[in-house]
Motif scaffolding. Structure first.
Motif, PDB file in Angstrom:
ATOM      1  N   ARG A 125       0.835  -1.205   0.000  1.00 16.54           N
ATOM      2  CA  ARG A 125       0.000   0.000   0.000  1.00 16.54           C
ATOM      3  C   ARG A 125       0.871   1.258   0.000  1.00 16.54           C
ATOM      4  NH1 ARG A 125      -3.093  -1.546   3.523  1.00 16.54           N
ATOM      5  NH2 ARG A 125      -4.850  -2.161   2.185  1.00 16.54           N
ATOM      6  N   ALA A 126       1.947   1.248   0.786  1.00 19.07           N
ATOM      7  CA  ALA A 126       2.834   2.406   0.835  1.00 19.07           C
ATOM      8  C   ALA A 126       3.490   2.644  -0.520  1.00 19.07           C
ATOM      9  CB  ALA A 126       3.896   2.195   1.909  1.00 19.07           C
ATOM     10  N   PHE A 127       3.949   1.585  -1.157  1.00 19.94           N
ATOM     11  CA  PHE A 127       4.588   1.699  -2.467  1.00 19.94           C
ATOM     12  C   PHE A 127       3.610   2.241  -3.500  1.00 19.94           C
ATOM     13  CE2 PHE A 127       5.617   0.021  -6.647  1.00 19.94           C
ATOM     14  CZ  PHE A 127       6.989   0.200  -6.759  1.00 19.94           C
ATOM     15  N   LEU A 128       2.426   1.657  -3.566  1.00 21.55           N
ATOM     16  CA  LEU A 128       1.438   2.055  -4.562  1.00 21.55           C
ATOM     17  C   LEU A 128       0.937   3.476  -4.344  1.00 21.55           C
ATOM     18  CD1 LEU A 128      -0.554  -1.295  -4.613  1.00 21.55           C
ATOM     19  CD2 LEU A 128       0.854  -0.402  -6.482  1.00 21.55           C
ATOM     20  N   ALA A 129       0.702   3.848  -3.082  1.00 22.60           N
ATOM     21  CA  ALA A 129       0.197   5.188  -2.786  1.00 22.60           C
ATOM     22  C   ALA A 129       1.179   6.261  -3.238  1.00 22.60           C
ATOM     23  CB  ALA A 129      -0.086   5.317  -1.289  1.00 22.60           C
ATOM     24  N   ARG A 130       2.464   6.029  -3.004  1.00 21.63           N
ATOM     25  CA  ARG A 130       3.455   7.019  -3.418  1.00 21.63           C
ATOM     26  C   ARG A 130       3.618   7.053  -4.932  1.00 21.63           C
ATOM     27  NH1 ARG A 130       6.712   9.332   0.581  1.00 21.63           N
ATOM     28  NH2 ARG A 130       6.293   8.552   2.678  1.00 21.63           N
ATOM     29  N   VAL A 147      11.446   1.968  -9.917  1.00 22.87           N
ATOM     30  CA  VAL A 147      11.468   1.704  -8.481  1.00 22.87           C
ATOM     31  C   VAL A 147      10.868   0.325  -8.229  1.00 22.87           C
ATOM     32  CG1 VAL A 147      11.463   4.101  -7.694  1.00 22.87           C
ATOM     33  CG2 VAL A 147       9.287   2.991  -8.243  1.00 22.87           C
ATOM     34  N   SER A 148      11.358  -0.349  -7.199  1.00 18.95           N
ATOM     35  CA  SER A 148      10.875  -1.702  -6.926  1.00 18.95           C
ATOM     36  C   SER A 148      10.826  -1.964  -5.424  1.00 18.95           C
ATOM     37  CB  SER A 148      11.779  -2.741  -7.601  1.00 18.95           C
ATOM     38  OG  SER A 148      13.081  -2.727  -7.040  1.00 18.95           O
ATOM     39  N   ARG A 149       9.939  -2.895  -5.076  1.00 18.14           N
ATOM     40  CA  ARG A 149       9.819  -3.307  -3.680  1.00 18.14           C
ATOM     41  C   ARG A 149       9.266  -4.733  -3.624  1.00 18.14           C
ATOM     42  NH1 ARG A 149       7.454   0.249   1.343  1.00 18.14           N
ATOM     43  NH2 ARG A 149       7.975  -1.236   2.979  1.00 18.14           N
ATOM     44  N   GLY A 150       9.887  -5.587  -2.829  1.00 19.52           N
ATOM     45  CA  GLY A 150       9.424  -6.953  -2.679  1.00 19.52           C
ATOM     46  C   GLY A 150       8.459  -7.082  -1.517  1.00 19.52           C
ATOM     47  N   VAL A 151       7.388  -7.873  -1.721  1.00 19.93           N
ATOM     48  CA  VAL A 151       6.392  -8.095  -0.680  1.00 19.93           C
ATOM     49  C   VAL A 151       6.011  -9.573  -0.671  1.00 19.93           C
ATOM     50  CG1 VAL A 151       5.452  -5.747  -0.850  1.00 19.93           C
ATOM     51  CG2 VAL A 151       4.457  -7.596  -2.219  1.00 19.93           C
ATOM     52  N   PRO A 152       5.527 -10.092   0.470  1.00 20.42           N
ATOM     53  CA  PRO A 152       5.043 -11.476   0.499  1.00 20.42           C
ATOM     54  C   PRO A 152       3.779 -11.618  -0.332  1.00 20.42           C
ATOM     55  CG  PRO A 152       5.499 -10.639   2.711  1.00 20.42           C
ATOM     56  CD  PRO A 152       5.497  -9.460   1.797  1.00 20.42           C
ATOM     57  N   GLY A 153       3.743 -12.610  -1.196  1.00 23.91           N
ATOM     58  CA  GLY A 153       2.560 -12.813  -2.027  1.00 23.91           C
ATOM     59  C   GLY A 153       2.836 -13.819  -3.123  1.00 23.91           C
ATOM     60  N   MET A 176       9.838   8.204  -2.670  1.00 26.18           N
ATOM     61  CA  MET A 176       9.108   6.945  -2.545  1.00 26.18           C
ATOM     62  C   MET A 176       9.112   6.425  -1.102  1.00 26.18           C
ATOM     63  SD  MET A 176       7.544   5.880  -5.271  1.00 26.18           S
ATOM     64  CE  MET A 176       7.263   4.149  -4.883  1.00 26.18           C
ATOM     65  N   GLY A 177       9.775   7.123  -0.199  1.00 24.28           N
ATOM     66  CA  GLY A 177       9.790   6.707   1.197  1.00 24.28           C
ATOM     67  C   GLY A 177      10.590   5.442   1.444  1.00 24.28           C
ATOM     68  N   PHE A 178      11.645   5.218   0.667  1.00 28.14           N
ATOM     69  CA  PHE A 178      12.432   3.998   0.802  1.00 28.14           C
ATOM     70  C   PHE A 178      13.471   4.061   1.919  1.00 28.14           C
ATOM     71  CE2 PHE A 178      11.891   2.762  -3.955  1.00 28.14           C
ATOM     72  CZ  PHE A 178      10.623   2.307  -3.680  1.00 28.14           C
ATOM     73  N   MET A 179      13.704   5.235   2.466  1.00 25.38           N
ATOM     74  CA  MET A 179      14.721   5.375   3.510  1.00 25.38           C
ATOM     75  C   MET A 179      14.249   4.739   4.813  1.00 25.38           C
ATOM     76  SD  MET A 179      17.036   7.016   1.799  1.00 25.38           S
ATOM     77  CE  MET A 179      18.144   7.672   3.034  1.00 25.38           C
ATOM     78  N   THR A 180      15.177   4.575   5.743  1.00 26.74           N
ATOM     79  CA  THR A 180      14.863   3.954   7.027  1.00 26.74           C
ATOM     80  C   THR A 180      13.841   4.756   7.817  1.00 26.74           C
ATOM     81  OG1 THR A 180      15.845   3.016   9.012  1.00 26.74           O
ATOM     82  CG2 THR A 180      16.678   5.136   8.302  1.00 26.74           C
ATOM     83  N   SER A 181      13.156   4.093   8.722  1.00 28.93           N
ATOM     84  CA  SER A 181      12.182   4.745   9.588  1.00 28.93           C
ATOM     85  C   SER A 181      12.332   4.182  10.994  1.00 28.93           C
ATOM     86  CB  SER A 181      10.756   4.485   9.078  1.00 28.93           C
ATOM     87  OG  SER A 181      10.388   3.136   9.319  1.00 28.93           O
ATOM     88  N   GLU A 182      11.397   4.534  11.867  1.00 30.74           N
ATOM     89  CA  GLU A 182      11.445   4.039  13.235  1.00 30.74           C
ATOM     90  C   GLU A 182      11.329   2.513  13.283  1.00 30.74           C
ATOM     91  OE1 GLU A 182       8.446   6.007  15.426  1.00 30.74           O
ATOM     92  OE2 GLU A 182       9.424   7.982  15.365  1.00 30.74           O
ATOM     93  N   TYR A 195      13.430  -0.026   2.341  1.00 26.26           N
ATOM     94  CA  TYR A 195      12.067  -0.284   1.897  1.00 26.26           C
ATOM     95  C   TYR A 195      11.882  -0.251   0.386  1.00 26.26           C
ATOM     96  CZ  TYR A 195      11.120   0.279   6.815  1.00 26.26           C
ATOM     97  OH  TYR A 195      11.145   0.129   8.185  1.00 26.26           O
ATOM     98  N   GLY A 196      12.952  -0.436  -0.350  1.00 24.36           N
ATOM     99  CA  GLY A 196      12.830  -0.478  -1.795  1.00 24.36           C
ATOM    100  C   GLY A 196      14.092   0.016  -2.481  1.00 24.36           C
ATOM    101  N   SER A 197      14.102  -0.121  -3.803  1.00 25.75           N
ATOM    102  CA  SER A 197      15.270   0.274  -4.595  1.00 25.75           C
ATOM    103  C   SER A 197      14.838   1.143  -5.766  1.00 25.75           C
ATOM    104  CB  SER A 197      15.996  -0.964  -5.131  1.00 25.75           C
ATOM    105  OG  SER A 197      16.456  -1.791  -4.080  1.00 25.75           O
ATOM    106  N   ALA A 198      15.752   1.998  -6.200  1.00 28.42           N
ATOM    107  CA  ALA A 198      15.541   2.828  -7.382  1.00 28.42           C
ATOM    108  C   ALA A 198      16.650   2.527  -8.372  1.00 28.42           C
ATOM    109  CB  ALA A 198      15.542   4.310  -7.007  1.00 28.42           C
TER     110      ALA A 198
END
Length: 210
Positions: free
Chosen positions: A13-18, A50-56, A167-173, A196-199
């Motif tokens: 959802r985070a990836f798609l929203a951005r 941009v890419s991001r892997g998710v369980p599915g 894309m919000g790929f940087m680290t967070s809390e 949280y992802g790669s560019a």
């Protein structure tokens, strides 16, 4: 049957929203990644993948409209739009050639944003400059250069920096210990790989393959 493992819903959802926020008409390519994982790919308006892997699990390699997928995450996939994906993608994850502190990437991204705001308001050298010209010049600027052990010069253009930041790929809390970014090379492709992802950006002038 839902294609997405519930554990990956928030990440998808985070990836798609951005992606949709940056381009309302964005498409996303879903590729099986083995071990019950799916890699989401999309292309940003400034020519970066941009890419991001998710369980599915998906039965094959398919492209869908990002905004449709965003509202159907808990359901079946929306209509396929495979013909609308017109770009090549890296053949593998590449190799790490440098590791950069996350703070440095954020600093470079923020400096570019400040430069754009100042130039838009005050012009350059006392002359007004169109916003598109300014944007393109900043995206083409190379603020980071690394050298591999083999002596190859690897340039990190601002367009890659802006991709991982926006894309919000940087680290967070949630992942405070992962505050670094890997520079990866895969053939003609250069990537910034984050928590949280790669560019990815290709050295060639175009990603279009017909």
């Amino acid at each position: 049957m839902a294609w997405l493992d519930g554990l990956g819903a928030a990440d998808a959802r985070a990836f798609l929203a951005r992606a949709v926020r940056l381009d309302a008409g964005a498409v996303v390519r879903l590729r099986p990644a083995g071990d019950d994982r799916v890699t989401l790919w999309s292309r940003l308006p400034w020519g970066v993948l941009v890419s991001r892997g998710v369980p599915g699990h998906v039965d094959g390699d398919h492209t869908v409209l990002a905004r449709e997928l965003l509202v159907m995450l808990d359901d079946q996939l929306p209509a396929f739009r495979d013909s609308e994906w017109r770009w090549s993608i890296p053949g593998d994850a590449g190799v790490v050639v440098e590791r950069i502190p996350g703070a440095d990437i954020r600093r470079v991204g923020a400096a570019a944003a400040d430069t754009l705001r100042t130039a838009a308001a005050e012009g350059v050298g006392g002359r007004a400059v169109g916003s598109r010209v300014l944007r393109d010049a900043l995206l083409d600027h190379v603020p980071i250069v690394v050298t591999t052990d083999g002596g190859e010069r690897v340039e990190i253009p601002q367009r890659l920096v802006q991709a991982v930041v926006r894309m919000g790929f940087m680290t967070s809390e949630r992942a405070p210990a992962r505050d670094f970014v890997d520079v990866r090379k895969s053939g003609p492709w250069t990537a910034l790989a984050c928590a949280y992802g790669s560019a990815w950006h290709r050295a060639a002038k175009t990603l279009f393959i017909g």
